[in-house]
Design an enzyme around this catalytic site. Structure first.
Site, PDB file in Angstrom:
ATOM      1  N   GLY A  14       0.830  -1.212   0.000  1.00  0.00           N
ATOM      2  CA  GLY A  14       0.000   0.000   0.000  1.00  0.00           C
ATOM      3  C   GLY A  14       0.859   1.254   0.000  1.00  0.00           C
ATOM      4  N   GLN A  18      -2.215   6.860   1.409  1.00  0.00           N
ATOM      5  CA  GLN A  18      -2.027   8.077   2.206  1.00  0.00           C
ATOM      6  C   GLN A  18      -0.875   7.920   3.205  1.00  0.00           C
ATOM      7  OE1 GLN A  18      -5.194   9.057   4.902  1.00  0.00           O
ATOM      8  NE2 GLN A  18      -4.654  11.219   4.993  1.00  0.00           N
ATOM      9  N   ASP A  40       2.560  -1.582  -4.577  1.00  0.00           N
ATOM     10  CA  ASP A  40       1.145  -1.192  -4.577  1.00  0.00           C
ATOM     11  C   ASP A  40       0.530  -1.797  -5.825  1.00  0.00           C
ATOM     12  OD1 ASP A  40      -1.383   0.281  -4.369  1.00  0.00           O
ATOM     13  OD2 ASP A  40      -0.310   1.552  -2.953  1.00  0.00           O
ATOM     14  N   ILE A  41      -0.782  -1.656  -5.920  1.00  0.00           N
ATOM     15  CA  ILE A  41      -1.492  -2.314  -7.023  1.00  0.00           C
ATOM     16  C   ILE A  41      -1.364  -1.538  -8.341  1.00  0.00           C
ATOM     17  CG2 ILE A  41      -3.753  -1.231  -6.595  1.00  0.00           C
ATOM     18  CD1 ILE A  41      -4.885  -4.163  -6.839  1.00  0.00           C
ATOM     19  N   ASP A  57      -0.582  -6.781  -6.154  1.00  0.00           N
ATOM     20  CA  ASP A  57      -1.893  -6.940  -5.528  1.00  0.00           C
ATOM     21  C   ASP A  57      -1.626  -7.833  -4.322  1.00  0.00           C
ATOM     22  OD1 ASP A  57      -4.272  -7.922  -4.601  1.00  0.00           O
ATOM     23  OD2 ASP A  57      -5.136  -8.275  -6.585  1.00  0.00           O
ATOM     24  N   TYR A 147     -15.227  -2.960   8.276  1.00  0.00           N
ATOM     25  CA  TYR A 147     -13.836  -2.543   8.481  1.00  0.00           C
ATOM     26  C   TYR A 147     -13.394  -2.798   9.926  1.00  0.00           C
ATOM     27  CZ  TYR A 147      -9.943   0.876   8.606  1.00  0.00           C
ATOM     28  OH  TYR A 147      -8.737   1.516   8.756  1.00  0.00           O
TER      29      TYR A 147
HETATM   30  N1  SER Z   1      -9.490   6.722   8.574  1.00  0.00           N
HETATM   31  C1  SER Z   1     -10.089   5.426   8.672  1.00  0.00           C
HETATM   32  C2  SER Z   1     -11.425   5.402   8.044  1.00  0.00           C
HETATM   33  O1  SER Z   1     -12.101   6.406   8.112  1.00  0.00           O
HETATM   34  C3  SER Z   1     -10.218   5.038  10.110  1.00  0.00           C
HETATM   35  O2  SER Z   1      -9.264   4.103  10.414  1.00  0.00           O
HETATM   36  O3  SER Z   1     -11.812   4.397   7.534  1.00  0.00           O
END
Ligand code: SER
Length: 321
Positions: A14, A18, A40-41, A57, A147
């Site tokens: 990755g 960011q 990265d991909i 990937d 997530y």
């Molecule tokens: N910045 C992340 C998100 O908003 C939180 O870990 O998914």
């Protein structure tokens, strides 16, 4: 900064994201760019400062293995992940992408092919059933997002591999991260990055998070410093083997807009919350991080106004304004 020597090389997954963009630069500065392999991909990687770049990937574990062998990788910063907004739209992919490669790297560390792993967790591991303010390290974790579920599972895998096999895997629960070098992608806290671009480009911004919803946030410079402090800390000083809380600061869109208005008085904000509002509502508004401060001297340099000044200064140059 004094260059440090490493016995093997460092892999970043990755690396165009960011966090990865900034870690690639910092690790190249510390260890020399020939010791840093960015992956990265995407094919295009023009601005990545690492000495080597490979398209990967990260779900292609065969290719990941061949890169580890080719470059004699010993340390992995495994950052590739689907963030909260994107994960909600594709739960199966989020589970596969956020968990399988982590387990793959943990197994490589168990087998002593690699020595050390960094893996990011998130404020998404918490849930609604705890007080929202000043949330501590040891509270019941009950995430309600895809997530958050992947991050909680990942934390428990890290702890399991440490306890059972002595794997040196280190982790922090990043709050929302704000930076100007690379865009955020697919997160709930991304409004706090987009707002600065729009403030400079259009003088106004429509926030997808409502005005009084506070979330924990941190400027990228502090996040990178924290990450490296943790990775450099003596192993014996670490007491948390799931993931360390990182507090940073806490603010709502209304407060961030007021900070921007100190620099751009005509800046205007309005609010149109979308599906990410429910995600934000399930997260803490502020985080307590005394354990990280005690174990590895976590500290911060940026408050909200210092961050705003630095963001606007750098983005104006980047956007040619
Ligand atoms: N910045 C992340 C998100 O908003 C939180 O870990 O998914």
């Amino acid at each position: 900064m004094k260059m440090e020597t490493v016995t093997g090389r460092i892999l970043i997954t990755g690396a165009l994201g960011q966090i990865g963009t900034e870690l690639s630069a910092k690790l190249s500065e510390i260890y020399g760019k020939d010791n840093v392999i960015a992956t990265d991909i995407r094919e295009e990687h023009d601005n990545n400062p690492a000495g080597y770049y490979e398209v990967l990937d990260v779900m292609d574990l065969e290719k990941a293995k061949s890169i580890i062998e080719k470059y004699n990788i010993k340390i992995v910063y495994h950052l590739a992940s689907l963030l909260s907004g994107t994960a909600e739209k594709n739960p199966q992919l989020a589970w596969k992408l956020n968990i399988d490669p982590l387990l793959f790297f943990l197994n490589l560390a168990k087998d002593k092919t690699i020595d050390q792993i960094f893996w990011p967790s998130s404020i998404a591991v918490f849930g609604r059933e705890i007080p929202k303010q000043n949330v501590g390290q040891e509270v019941p974790l009950n995430p309600s997002t895809v997530y958050g579920i992947t991050k909680l599972a990942g934390e428990k895998w890290c702890e399991y591999y440490f306890n059972k096999y002595g794997v040196d895997v280190r982790s922090v629960r990043y709050p929302g991260l704000i930076s100007w070098k690379a865009p955020a992608g697919g997160g709930t806290t991304d409004y706090a990055v987009e707002i600065y671009y729009k403030a400079i480009e259009d003088g106004k911004y429509t926030s997808f998070i409502s005005e009084n919803t506070a979330m924990p946030m941190m400027y990228m410079d502090d996040a990178i410093d924290a990450t490296l402090q943790l990775m450099h800390a003596p192993k014996e000083t670490l007491t948390v083997h799931t993931s360390y809380n990182l507090g940073g600061m806490s603010f709502a869109p209304k407060e961030l807009a007021a900070s921007i208005q100190k620099e751009i008085p005509d800046f205007q904000i309005n609010y149109e919350p979308d599906f990410r509002q429910a995600i934000a509502d399930s997260w803490p508004s502020s985080i307590e991080d005394t354990v990280a401060k005690k174990d590895w001297n976590l500290s911060y340099r940026f408050d909200m106004d210092a961050m705003t000044k630095d963001m606007l200064k750098n983005l104006k140059v980047k956007l040619g304004k």
